[in-house]
Design a protein around this motif. Structure first.
Motif, mmCIF file in Angstrom:
data_model
loop_
_atom_site.group_PDB
_atom_site.id
_atom_site.type_symbol
_atom_site.label_atom_id
_atom_site.label_comp_id
_atom_site.label_asym_id
_atom_site.label_seq_id
_atom_site.Cartn_x
_atom_site.Cartn_y
_atom_site.Cartn_z
ATOM 1 N N ALA A 174 29.605 111.959 17.080
ATOM 2 C CA ALA A 174 29.934 111.158 15.890
ATOM 3 C C ALA A 174 29.897 109.669 16.200
ATOM 4 N N GLN A 175 29.776 109.324 17.461
ATOM 5 C CA GLN A 175 29.873 107.913 17.869
ATOM 6 C C GLN A 175 28.941 106.962 17.104
ATOM 7 N N PRO A 176 27.655 107.320 16.900
ATOM 8 C CA PRO A 176 26.768 106.375 16.203
ATOM 9 C C PRO A 176 27.237 106.028 14.788
ATOM 10 N N GLN A 177 28.053 106.902 14.198
ATOM 11 C CA GLN A 177 28.497 106.671 12.827
ATOM 12 C C GLN A 177 29.841 105.942 12.743
ATOM 13 N N LEU A 178 30.441 105.635 13.895
ATOM 14 C CA LEU A 178 31.772 105.036 13.879
ATOM 15 C C LEU A 178 31.724 103.559 13.515
ATOM 16 N N GLY A 179 32.754 103.107 12.801
ATOM 17 C CA GLY A 179 32.855 101.704 12.416
ATOM 18 C C GLY A 179 33.479 100.870 13.525
#
Ligand code: UD1
Ligand code: CA
Length: 454
Positions: free
Chosen positions: A87-92
């Motif tokens: 999920a890291q690439p989608q984190l703010g």
């Protein structure tokens, strides 16, 4: 407001459930486990919710299609750290909270407390002290009492195995911290997995304070691995709901024998006997009494109504002072006006029953409108279906339908009319008339009964 990303891990297989269905889709109180977690997460007003899926990914996508979540696919289960990394690439750029799809009873208050601690110099970790810490990661603290590492059971030495403070898995940190630490995880451990838990030691090494908090009760952080644990959590959750009801003034014959699968709203002095199941949205008005073993779904029951044992109701509205059951079945679209009565072995569907009207025994009333003070005799059937279409039966105020009558719809019985017992009514009946369709009674005086031949 700072951004908040919530990552829910749900890629595991759940082998021990022995089920075709992904573990997190199994129901707790009528709702998939993961949905409980999603609802709690949504209560924190996050910027985004990410669900990490793997096993049963398609079933999960389908089941959560209506929810405002984004999915991160973990094609191979290489550990909790690896899962979060998907999920890291989608984190703010704000805070990140990690939750688990198979830990359904976590409360919003506990998560709030954890998140409140997080900043550049602090991260939050939810721990729990257990009498039997077997299987859990252990919290290692230094002499100053600060949490400095988590050691998994399989990697622990005997001294570490003796620690009873355990990792719940739930943690919170800044997005910057997480993005710094995830790439540093290695799989060089007993299980060959990327452990999310290793970030604790990384935080300690950087001088970032690991703030620990404990949930109010251990069931909050209990995970489900098999059906026995599932059943235990179900009971714990039902007990919580029962406690809330009793605090609100509801009398329960036995708080251990009620099941609420949705939202039950009750007025004062409601009494609920044992073995009842409530599904969806149910409202019981003041003083309503529910007898044993009733099943009530998406219905509203007005004040002072009495529902006797073994009655089943779905999408029914009862105005109040109604008497229902025992053994009544009220199907969707049933509307009872004040003081209407539906007795034993009566089935209603899409039926309006006027004030004070009675259907006391053994009847089927479907697609019908009954006025006020109607009396439906035992065994009356509205024949609403001709094999192709449904038709309505309309019965005026003060009508009396004799027992064992068939009302062949579409048909109207005018107000004040009487239908003789055993009639088959296929034509409209005028107001105040008597309609009887049974054949006349024949009588033969002193009739000799046939006798057996010698
Ligand atoms: C984990 C923790 C342990 C903690 C325990 C609490 C690690 C390394 N260990 O151990 O310290 O005490 O939870 O229950 O984090 N998952 C994925 N992808 C994966 C692996 C796991 O999505 O590759 C999900 C699983 O579906 C599950 C959760 O993460 O919901 C926890 O995984 P699990 O394998 O049960 O971790 P534990 O070994 O119990
Ligand atoms: Ca686990």
């Amino acid at each position: 407001m700072q951004e908040l990303d919530i990552v829910i891990l749900a890629a595991g297989k759940g082998t021990r459930m022995r089920s075709q269905m992904p573990k997190v889709l199994h129901s707790l109180a009528g709702k998939p486990m993961v949905q409980h977690v999603l609802d709690t997460a949504a209560g924190l007003n996050p910027t985004r919710i990410h669900v990490v899926i793997g096993h049963g990914a398609e079933q999960l996508r389908a089941s959560l299609a209506e929810s405002a979540v984004s999915f991160a696919l973990q094609t191979e289960q290489k550990g909790t750290g690896h899962a979060v990394a998907q999920a890291q690439p989608q984190l703010g750029s704000g805070k990140v909270l990690v939750l688990y799809g198979d830990v359904p009873l976590i409360r919003r208050e506990s998560l709030h407390a954890l998140l409140a601690q997080v900043d550049e110099q602090h991260m939050g970790l939810l721990t729990v002290t257990l009498d039997d810490p077997n299987g859990y990661g252990r919290i290692v603290r230094n002499e100053a009492g600060d949490a400095v590492a988590i050691v998994e059971q399989k990697d622990a030495d005997p001294a570490q195995l003796a620690i009873t403070e355990c990792n719940t898995g739930i943690m919170a940190m800044t997005s910057a911290q997480l993005k710094r630490w995830l790439p540093q995880l290695s799989a060089e451990n007993a299980q060959g997995e990327y452990y999310l838990t290793d970030v604790i030691a990384m935080a300690a090494k950087e001088g970032i304070n690991v703030c620990t908090a404990q949930p109010a009760s251990a069931v909050e952080v209990e995970g489900v691995n098999n059906r026995a644990q599932m059943a235990r959590l179900e009971r714990a959750y039902q007990q919580q709901l029962a406690d809330q009801l009793m605090q609100q003034g509801v009398a329960l014959a036995d708080p251990a024998r009620i099941d609420i699968r949705g939202k039950l709203t009750c007025g004062h002095d409601v009494f609920i006997d044992v073995g009842c199941v409530f599904e969806g949205d149910v409202t019981l008005g003041e003083g309503v009494q529910v007898g044993p073993y009733c099943v009530i779904k998406n219905s509203t029951i007005g004040a002072e109504s009495v529902i006797e044992s073994h009655s089943v109701m779905d999408s029914t509205v009862a105005a109040g002072l109604n008497q229902i059951g025992p053994y009544a079945r009220l199907r969707p679209g049933t509307r009872l006006a004040v003081k209407a009565k539906v007795g034993n072995f009566v089935e209603t569907k899409n039926a309006e029953v006027g004030e004070g009207s009675k259907i006391n025994h053994l009847s089927y009333v479907g697609d019908a409108h009954l006025g006020r003070n109607v009396n439906i005799g035992a065994g009356t059937i509205t024949c609403n279906y001709d094999g192709a279409n449904k038709h309505r039966t309309v019965i005026g105020d003060d009508v009396f339908i004799g027992s064992n009558s068939a009302l062949v719809a579409p048909v109207t019985v005018g107000k004040g009319a009487t239908v003789g017992a055993g009639s088959t009514i296929a034509k409209d009946v005028s107001e105040h008339a008597l309609a009887v369709t049974r054949s006349r009674q024949l009588e033969k005086a002193d009739w000799p009964r046939p006798e057996k031949k010698a």
